[in-house]
Enzyme design. Structure first.
Site, mmCIF file in Angstrom:
data_model
loop_
_atom_site.group_PDB
_atom_site.id
_atom_site.type_symbol
_atom_site.label_atom_id
_atom_site.label_comp_id
_atom_site.label_asym_id
_atom_site.label_seq_id
_atom_site.Cartn_x
_atom_site.Cartn_y
_atom_site.Cartn_z
ATOM 1 N N GLU A 157 -12.997 5.276 4.064
ATOM 2 C CA GLU A 157 -13.130 4.581 5.335
ATOM 3 C C GLU A 157 -14.394 4.950 6.098
ATOM 4 O OE1 GLU A 157 -9.345 5.974 6.718
ATOM 5 O OE2 GLU A 157 -10.294 7.229 8.198
ATOM 6 N N ARG B 16 -9.209 0.065 7.249
ATOM 7 C CA ARG B 16 -10.125 1.021 6.650
ATOM 8 C C ARG B 16 -10.485 2.139 7.632
ATOM 9 N NH1 ARG B 16 -14.353 -0.913 2.105
ATOM 10 N NH2 ARG B 16 -14.708 1.116 1.179
ATOM 11 N N CYS B 17 -9.471 2.680 8.250
ATOM 12 C CA CYS B 17 -9.689 3.851 9.107
ATOM 13 C C CYS B 17 -8.359 4.529 9.317
ATOM 14 C CB CYS B 17 -10.287 3.457 10.451
ATOM 15 S SG CYS B 17 -9.105 2.760 11.601
ATOM 16 N N GLN C 5 0.829 -1.212 0.000
ATOM 17 C CA GLN C 5 0.000 0.000 0.000
ATOM 18 C C GLN C 5 0.868 1.269 0.000
ATOM 19 O OE1 GLN C 5 -3.234 -1.980 2.944
ATOM 20 N NE2 GLN C 5 -3.662 0.153 2.495
#
Ligand code: CDP
Length: 802
Positions: free
Chosen positions: A758, A382-383, A235
């Site tokens: 997110e 996802r945050c 990522q």
């Protein structure tokens, strides 16, 4: 009219900001033409696989690889002893700790990497790991973070725990750090002197991002020219290159890191894993390319988990419901090594956004990080680095306070929201919220679901239940979340010392098309579609004529990558700024061509027009051509620009989610009757992509709230290492979602956009969980820990005597 039609047509052709442009990636993906790491096949490529520990805590007495090495096709078996001369048996983590690459003397969690087998094919490698004999002596196992802080059992014998760690002094040999924010004394005083106080322990259980594609890489060391190429599910490819250079001693320009297509990341693919290090070493040693791909069990058991926060909260208010203070202490289970993926200065990530959407005058947060015999990680699933935990905490505390006040939870939220005229808003825990209009969003959401009607129906249902006419209850799960996304700024945020900016480089080609490269990397978010749209609106070239490239460190400008919805706030801003540089030069070229002064021109969609003379203009296509084929006095040929963007602040998206859930008291089963999700992510680049992001994130939230967990038994055995046990929803479990929006632009972002990726995970979890709690509120339920699977929900009903 003609001119108007013409402008409409030109805007349409541009496919720029606000257009629901179809995802350009999908033609490839839907035809199976994606190119993932496992699709990389090189001549002579070898395969690596790990011998993993069956024990959660054990001393390693010996490792015997003789039988494995005798198996035809096995090339090598690496252990920590082989890595020691290279000083690669341990590696630094993103959180300032260090982590074993291969077990050095002992193992600290089940599934830990003990030895790396390299073989001619994947099946031989898998067979060979069974033949490696490891003699373990088991040690006492600590899986409870509270017990970890009192036990005599020392987990990290490699550390001198009397010395401070990366984030300050330790209280105990299994303690990692205490991180604090806010005014503790003032908060305690405010709470003690308040009329109403609610106290609760809120647990956000351990879970896992579980991307469909697991982690993996191919390392290829070319000994002739000294270059290392590393394909991987990264990522943040540039950061991986820097880390690989620092660890291996290979000069950074001799390393090329390529993230090809990635099948979902969700934070799982941010960190550096032993598999990457071992594949690189194996390639250097053998002189051949080496591939390592996790299987599903490896992924769930060993690579980065998420959450596992025990959050003890106290919230106080006046009798009328005006909040006066918030106190939170977190016991954070970080597992065997502190390998959280947070910006350096924030060992608890951005958890201190936990005052949420509310105007809370005074607050305090303290987070104790703790070692246990569980897998390391603590990634931003996802945050933005613990924002999900923060949102869940405050949205549960609001519900608990509403119970304490005997008040409607929607009304309690309304009277405590930060008002639109208070932005930019300085929170008690140090954030500056950029923009928001919470009341408008809330009212819209409540009206959309007919909130009053739902409450009436719920009350009638409770009465019918009490009369024995139904066994189904109705829960109304409310959430208003405030997110924080877009790390930097550089002055506050870095990863391993690299400031968190991002970048975009644009080349306009002579025929009027363009290639843009960014420091981010899409894992399914559709960057090739949406970054093109930002640029189209900035430079007047149709997004269909702009190629977006990401993920190759040899070509893309340095960037910090994609996680925590930072792509739009940071790289999206870099794209807009690079586009503006292109336009500034294009204006000078157009002025020369039209023989006017720069200031006599105005920008109009895809061209510069002489003010007051609409027939005199130069389109971007004409300007691009001129940039390469005309000598323009005072200007270099060509049309290129690069922007490195250091955001002045984060962006603060928000949303109002309402979940209406039916619960069968006798089976614990739930049915989601309605889910309404209103998101405000500022300027919307592509409404269709946003909707896709929201749907996906909500389904992840459903999974987390209603069944998904990484669970351990007392011996540290991971009980949920396969998809038989780890809940991953399919279309069958996924309900229908109604999406909606308001649009409050960010005042500091060049195009006013905030992140969105997110938000649905952050806001969705409390909405689902609050619905479960709300269904039982009338019968006295105050707090019950997630995940709310059927058994646990049945147990709530059972314990309440229903
Ligand atoms: O960093 P990541 O790509 O995961 O998250 P993001 O910045 O929230 O963007 C996710 C996707 O939604 C990208 O394709 C964005 O361009 C798109 N998006 C949008 O269309 N409008 C926004 N205001 C925010 C994101």
């Amino acid at each position: 009219m003609k001119d108007f039609d013409d402008r409409e047509e030109r805007v349409g052709k541009l496919k720029g900001l606000g257009c629901a442009r179809k995802r350009v990636e999908d033609a490839r993906f839907t035809q199976g033409k994606g190119n993932y790491v496992d699709d990389v096949k090189l001549p002579g490529m070898l395969f690596g696989d790990f011998v993993r520990s069956p024990y959660a805590h054990a001393r390693i007495k010996s490792i015997d690889a003789t039988a494995a090495l005798e198996l035809p096709g096995v090339i090598a078996v690496l252990t920590a002893e082989d890595l020691k001369p290279l000083n690669l048996h341990w590696m630094p983590t993103l959180a300032g700790d260090k982590q074993m690459v291969l077990a050095d003397g002992k193992v600290l969690f089940q599934g830990q990497e003990v030895a790396f087998v390299v073989a001619e094919d994947r099946y031989i490698a898998a067979d060979a790991i069974e033949l490696v004999e490891v003699d373990y002596e088991d040690l006492p196992v600590i899986v409870d973070p509270f017990e970890a802080l009192t036990t005599d059992v020392v987990l990290r014998e490699d550390l001198d725990t009397s010395e401070p760690g990366a984030h300050g002094p330790r209280k105990h040999h299994n303690h990692i750090f205490l991180w604090e924010e806010g005014d503790k004394t003032a908060t305690e005083q405010a709470i003690e002197s308040s009329e109403v106080v609610a106290e609760e322990m809120v647990y956000y259980h351990r879970t896992h991002p579980c991307p469909l594609e697991t982690c993996g890489c191919v390392a290829s060391m070319d000994k002739v020219n000294g270059k290392l190429t590393l394909w991987g599910t990264f990522q943040a490819p540039h950061v991986v290159r820097t880390v690989a250079s620092l660890l291996s001693g290979i000069a950074e320009h001799d390393i090329r890191v390529i993230s090809p297509d990635i099948g979902g990341g969700f934070g799982n693919k941010v960190g550096v894993y032993p598999g990457y290090v071992c594949a690189i070493v194996a390639s250097i040693v053998t002189g051949k390319p080496v591939k390592w791909i996790e299987d599903r069990m490896d992924n769930l058991m060993a690579t980065a988990f998420a959450r596992d926060y025990w959050m003890k909260g106290r919230i106080s208010a006046t009798k009328e419901g005006k909040i006066t203070g918030l106190h939170c202490h977190v016991t954070a289970d970080h597992g065997a090594f502190d390998a959280c993926a947070d910006p350096t200065k924030f060992p608890a990530g951005f958890f201190h956004i936990c005052t949420g959407s509310y105007d809370i005058p005074v607050a305090y947060v303290g987070v104790d990080g703790v070692y246990t015999n569980k897998a390391p990680g603590g990634v931003a699933y996802r945050c933005s680095f613990r924002v999900t935990e923060a949102a869940y905490f405050i949205e549960r505390m609001i519900e608990v306070l509403a119970i304490e006040l005997n008040m409607d939870a929607a009304e309690l939220r309304r009277i405590n929201f930060i008002r639109a005229d208070q932005f930019p808003y300085h929170s008690a825990l140090g954030w500056e919220y950029d923009s928001g209009d919470y009341h408008t969003a809330w009212d819209k959401a409540l009206a959309a679901v007919d909130y009053e009607g739902l409450r009436k129906e719920q009350a009638e249902r409770v009465e019918a239940f009490k009369r024995g006419e139904t066994r189904t209850l109705l829960g109304i799960g409310l959430t208003h979340f405030t997110e924080i996304v877009g790390a930097g700024p550089v002055k506050n945020c870095d990863i391993l010392g690299m400031g968190m900016f991002d970048s975009c480089e644009i080349r306009i080609h002579p025929t009027g098309s363009a290639t843009a490269r960014l420091g981010t990397i899409s894992q399914g978010q559709g960057h090739a579609t949406t970054f093109g749209q930002i640029l189209a609106s900035e430079i007047g070239i149709s997004s269909d004529n702009i190629t977006i490239e990401e993920g190759d460190t040899d070509t893309a400008p340095y960037g910090l990558g994609t996680y925590g919805s930072r792509s739009t706030p940071v790289a999206g801003a870099a794209a807009a700024m690079a586009g503006r540089k292109i336009r500034a030069k294009a204006q000078m070229i157009a002025a020369y061509l039209l023989e006017v002064h720069d200031g006599d021109l105005e920008w109009d969609i895809d061209r510069f027009v002489v003010k007051g003379a609409p027939d005199r203009f130069k389109t971007m296509t004409e300007i691009a051509y001129a940039a390469y084929n005309q000598a323009i006095p005072g200007l270099e040929p060509g049309l290129e620009a690069v922007s490195y963007y250091d955001p002045p602040n984060m962006t603060y998206p928000f949303g109002a989610y309402i979940c209406v859930m039916e619960i069968d008291v006798d089976t614990g089963e739930h049915k989601i009757r309605q889910f309404y999700a209103l998101d405000d992510c500022g300027t919307r680049i592509n409404p269709m992509v946003i909707e896709g992001q929201v749907h996906g994130g909500l389904t992840e939230a459903l999974a987390i709230a209603m069944g998904q967990e990484i669970a351990y038994d007392d011996l540290g055995n991971c009980k949920t290492g396969t998809l038989m046990d780890f809940f991953l929803p399919t279309a069958v479990e996924t309900p229908h979602y109604t999406t909606d929006h308001t649009e409050t632009p960010s005042p500091h972002h060049p195009i006013g956009a905030k992140g969105v990726g997110e938000s649905p995970n952050v806001g969705g979890v409390p909405a689902f969980s609050n619905a479960v709690h709300d269904a039982f509120r009338a019968f006295g339920l105050r707090q019950s820990h997630m995940p709310h699977d059927h058994w646990r929900v049945w147990k709530i009903a059972h314990d309440l005597g229903l």
